[in-house]
Write a protein that holds these residues in place. Structure first.
Motif, PDB file in Angstrom:
ATOM      1  N   GLN A 108       0.854  -1.234  -0.026  1.00  0.00           N
ATOM      2  CA  GLN A 108       0.087   0.239   0.240  1.00  0.00           C
ATOM      3  C   GLN A 108       1.015   1.176   0.152  1.00  0.00           C
ATOM      4  OE1 GLN A 108      -2.152  -0.931   3.449  1.00  0.00           O
ATOM      5  NE2 GLN A 108      -3.897  -1.924   2.440  1.00  0.00           N
ATOM      6  N   ILE A 109       1.738   1.214   0.834  1.00  0.00           N
ATOM      7  CA  ILE A 109       2.800   2.346   0.870  1.00  0.00           C
ATOM      8  C   ILE A 109       3.560   2.560  -0.661  1.00  0.00           C
ATOM      9  CG2 ILE A 109       5.017   3.333   1.758  1.00  0.00           C
ATOM     10  CD1 ILE A 109       3.988   1.829   4.098  1.00  0.00           C
ATOM     11  N   LEU A 315       3.216  -9.052   0.419  1.00  0.00           N
ATOM     12  CA  LEU A 315       3.867  -9.374   1.855  1.00  0.00           C
ATOM     13  C   LEU A 315       3.995  -8.652   3.126  1.00  0.00           C
ATOM     14  CD1 LEU A 315       7.580 -10.199  -0.335  1.00  0.00           C
ATOM     15  CD2 LEU A 315       5.579 -11.836   0.433  1.00  0.00           C
ATOM     16  N   LYS A 316       4.211  -8.957   4.049  1.00  0.00           N
ATOM     17  CA  LYS A 316       4.309  -8.114   5.249  1.00  0.00           C
ATOM     18  C   LYS A 316       5.660  -7.438   5.477  1.00  0.00           C
ATOM     19  CE  LYS A 316       1.170 -11.206   7.780  1.00  0.00           C
ATOM     20  NZ  LYS A 316       0.831 -12.247   8.960  1.00  0.00           N
ATOM     21  N   PHE A 317       5.823  -6.579   6.509  1.00  0.00           N
ATOM     22  CA  PHE A 317       7.001  -6.077   6.448  1.00  0.00           C
ATOM     23  C   PHE A 317       8.200  -6.969   6.885  1.00  0.00           C
ATOM     24  CE2 PHE A 317       4.296  -2.386   7.194  1.00  0.00           C
ATOM     25  CZ  PHE A 317       5.003  -1.433   6.609  1.00  0.00           C
ATOM     26  N   ASP A 318       7.875  -8.164   7.586  1.00  0.00           N
ATOM     27  CA  ASP A 318       9.075  -9.213   7.728  1.00  0.00           C
ATOM     28  C   ASP A 318       9.352  -9.922   6.616  1.00  0.00           C
ATOM     29  OD1 ASP A 318       6.624 -10.501   7.925  1.00  0.00           O
ATOM     30  OD2 ASP A 318       6.857 -11.381   9.813  1.00  0.00           O
ATOM     31  N   GLY A 319       8.618  -9.908   5.550  1.00  0.00           N
ATOM     32  CA  GLY A 319       9.066 -10.529   4.289  1.00  0.00           C
ATOM     33  C   GLY A 319       8.148 -11.787   4.064  1.00  0.00           C
ATOM     34  N   ARG A 581      -4.507 -10.039  12.600  1.00  0.00           N
ATOM     35  CA  ARG A 581      -4.311  -8.848  12.903  1.00  0.00           C
ATOM     36  C   ARG A 581      -5.062  -7.650  12.087  1.00  0.00           C
ATOM     37  NH1 ARG A 581      -0.159  -5.025  11.768  1.00  0.00           N
ATOM     38  NH2 ARG A 581      -0.054  -3.052  13.336  1.00  0.00           N
ATOM     39  N   ARG A 582      -5.256  -8.410  10.818  1.00  0.00           N
ATOM     40  CA  ARG A 582      -5.942  -7.537   9.641  1.00  0.00           C
ATOM     41  C   ARG A 582      -7.033  -8.202   9.138  1.00  0.00           C
ATOM     42  NH1 ARG A 582      -3.637  -3.121   7.790  1.00  0.00           N
ATOM     43  NH2 ARG A 582      -4.976  -3.290   5.806  1.00  0.00           N
TER      44      ARG A 582
END
Length: 647
Positions: A108-109, A315-319, A581-582
């Protein structure tokens, strides 16, 4: 200041635009004029004739210091704060992220700050897979453009069923108050054009596409940013050598011509036909995609105009993968003899009525066909749904029959009449698939209920009595099945809820589940059966199309887990449970599936429970395994003795 009061040695303002001047000499030139010789701040000597009309601009200059601190401190602080906010993005490149109530994901960023913001002007298609959070991306873009003073007038165009959701999302997550366009707003506008008076507006797609007057008023406005949600609905196609444009496509062309930034959002930009996709991309760049490409031509690279990420790339921030593995199961069951008999009898009734409807005119035939289709879908949904539908249809037909008999007695018995009773017009949309997406769940269900209850081929008293005889027999049969409790689909669901290992966590505690139903009668029926099964009325929460949008918010306190506030779910309504979490719901599920949601809470829940399963009750033959909720299982129910998907 009067010109008679001007004397040598004075310092005046209003004589020279460069600043104050010193008077060297004054020479009268009549009753209404004087000749003035003056010295400027630079020391130059100049001369000017002052007339009576110049008196308003003349004044004595006061002697002050070059820099003074006598101004209002509050005004200076306000101006400094406004300047700081205006240039805040230079210090914080992701200012919208840090000033919004969202926790954006990496994709998204990158969509907002790498793919869209650098493009000036923006002409772009955001085509990530369902569940990627395109509404969040659009909200971040809108807020960022506002904070950078790059957008002051913004228009969001979405299907009618999603307009309220857009308004809530922008207000709750981004602090932006958008006005929902309505006819009342247009009628009350001061200048007769609400589009020019409102800077932040949300409008319904079909409301604009089907109204030429509104389009003319829209043409007189100009917007810094226009966002179209579900933009694949704005389609066009080639018919021979001509282009066949829908009203929605023409609206999109208009919106693109009156906006500087133009964003199209859809999860399905390509329908499998390259020429249609070319016309869709022509909404962004008409010169580049003009005309029909010849067969065999190399495809045009659209990477600079469109971004598309599929679920596997998110992906999430942790990959790690954003969406875990999906699991889908189908539970088969056999119809009981009573269910088979009811299915056959209702099918015969529908078939006979359909054959009679084929002889009617187009609009009436459409209404009756729609009613019979809904009747069959309710037959496959649950005994409660078909029983209640037959009951309401029978009562409505009895009312018509009574009215017909009263009219016949009042107009001499035996007189020929074209029809009896008061026939209520049924407003069935021409395109039912589009209407199911455009209308809210409650509105579409009301249309379906009205059609099922009122649409009939019976016109005369004899025909009404004959159909009533059939309806009473079917109603009695459905009621017997409903009261007998021999619902095989419910038995299968009950067995799954009690015996399936997926229903319990490692500690033996019952997990939370969500059950989707197509009809509200089925929703109430299942809620009562599950309450009786669990023995706890507070263990079941119901949400349907008529539920007030604020009610699910208040339900948070009744759940042992946090429930999200109307997240964007691939443009499909509400989601009630927490998935890690989402929260994300099944993607691209037809709205019919969302008309009823029954959330069953664990009786002895502890800690962070996740969804154990989702039970999909639907009657179409579309695949249910290809689109499944994440971190959940689908438990579809299929009858082995009937064609198509029964549950």
């Amino acid at each position: 200041m009067k010109i008679e009061d001007i004397a040598q040695g004075q310092r005046l303002i209003g004589v020279d635009p460069a600043g104050p001047v010193d008077v060297v000499a004054v020479t009268p030139a009549g009753p209404d004029a004087i000749g003035l010789v003056y010295r400027t701040l630079s020391g130059a000597i100049a001369e000017r004739m002052l007339l009576r009309d110049d008196e308003a601009a003349l004044a004595l200059a006061s002697v002050t210091r070059p820099w003074s601190f006598a101004a209002s401190g509050e005004a200076f602080q306000l101006a400094a704060e406004a300047l700081r906010i205006r240039f805040a993005h230079l210090f914080d490149p992701m200012m919208a992220v840090h000033t919004s109530d969202v926790e954006p994901l990496p994709h998204q960023i990158s969509a907002v700050y790498e793919a869209m913001l650098p493009r000036q002007p923006l002409r772009f298609v955001l085509a990530d897979d369902p569940g990627a959070g395109k509404t969040i991306m659009a909200g971040l873009l809108i807020r960022e453009l506002i904070m950078r003073s790059d957008a002051q007038r913004i228009l969001v165009v979405s299907p009618g069923a999603l307009s309220g959701q857009w308004q809530d999302e922008l207000r709750d997550k981004f602090g932006l108050e958008f006005t929902l366009f309505s006819r009342e707003q247009q009628e009350l506008s001061a200048n007769g054009n609400a589009f020019t008076q409102t800077d932040y507006m949300i409008a319904r797609l079909d409301q604009l596409a089907r109204n030429d007057d509104l389009q003319e008023k829209l043409r007189a406005s100009y917007w810094d940013l226009v966002v179209i949600d579900e933009a694949h609905k704005c389609s066009a196609s080639f018919s021979g050598g001509d282009i066949k444009k829908t009203h929605r496509y023409e609206l999109a062309e208009l919106l693109g011509s009156i906006s500087r930034h133009f964003l199209l959002m859809t999860a399905t930009p390509h329908n499998g036909k390259d020429e249609d996709f070319q016309l869709f991309m022509a909404l962004l760049d008409g010169d580049r995609f003009y005309g029909k490409f010849r067969e065999g031509a190399t495809r045009v690279d659209v990477s600079d105009l469109m971004r598309r990420l599929v679920k596997e790339e998110l992906l999430k921030f942790d990959g790690t993968k954003l969406f875990p593995q999906r699991r889908a199961y189908t539970a088969n069951y056999d119809l009981s003899p009573a269910e088979e008999a009811l299915y056959a009898h209702v099918s015969d009734y529908v078939r006979n009525e359909w054959n009679r409807a084929e002889q009617l005119d187009g609009k009436q035939r459409t209404s009756i066909g729609f009613a019979l289709t809904q009747l069959q879908r309710r037959l496959a949904s649950s005994p409660a749904a078909i029983y209640q539908s037959l009951l309401r249809r029978r009562k409505r037909l009895e009312e018509r029959l009574e009215e017909a008999k009263l009219i016949a007695r009042g107009n001499r018995a035996g007189e020929e009449r074209s029809f009896y009773g008061k026939r209520v017009a049924i407003d069935v949309p021409d395109d039912l698939d589009e209407a199911e997406d455009e209308l809210s769940p409650e509105d579409f269900e009301n249309v379906a209920d009205q059609a099922v209850e009122q649409a009939s081929t019976a016109d005369t008293i004899v025909e009404m009595e004959a159909e009533l005889f059939t309806l009473r027999a079917l109603e009695a049969e459905a009621r017997a099945l409903y009261e007998s409790g021999s619902d095989q689909k419910w038995r299968q669901l009950s067995q799954i809820l009690q015996d399936n290992a997926l229903m319990f966590d490692a500690g033996g505690n019952r997990r939370k589940i969500i059950i989707f139903t197509e009809h509200r009668d089925t929703l109430s029926y299942l809620a009562n059966r599950i309450i009786n099964l669990l023995g706890k009325p507070e263990a079941v929460v119901q949400i349907h199309g008529g539920t007030n949008r604020d009610d699910p918010r208040s339900m948070r306190c009744t759940c042992s887990h946090r429930m999200p506030t109307f997240p964007t779910i691939g443009s499909c309504g509400w989601w009630f449970c927490r998935l890690r979490r989402r929260s994300r719901a099944p993607a691209r599920i037809r709205r019919a599936t969302w008309r009823g949601v029954c959330c069953v809470r664990a009786a002895n829940s502890r800690g962070r429970n996740r969804i154990a399963c989702c039970f999909l009750l639907r009657t179409s033959t579309r695949s249910i395994a290809s689109r499944t909720p994440y971190e959940c299982c689908w438990l579809g129910v299929r009858s082995s003795r009937t064609s198509g998907t029964c549950g």
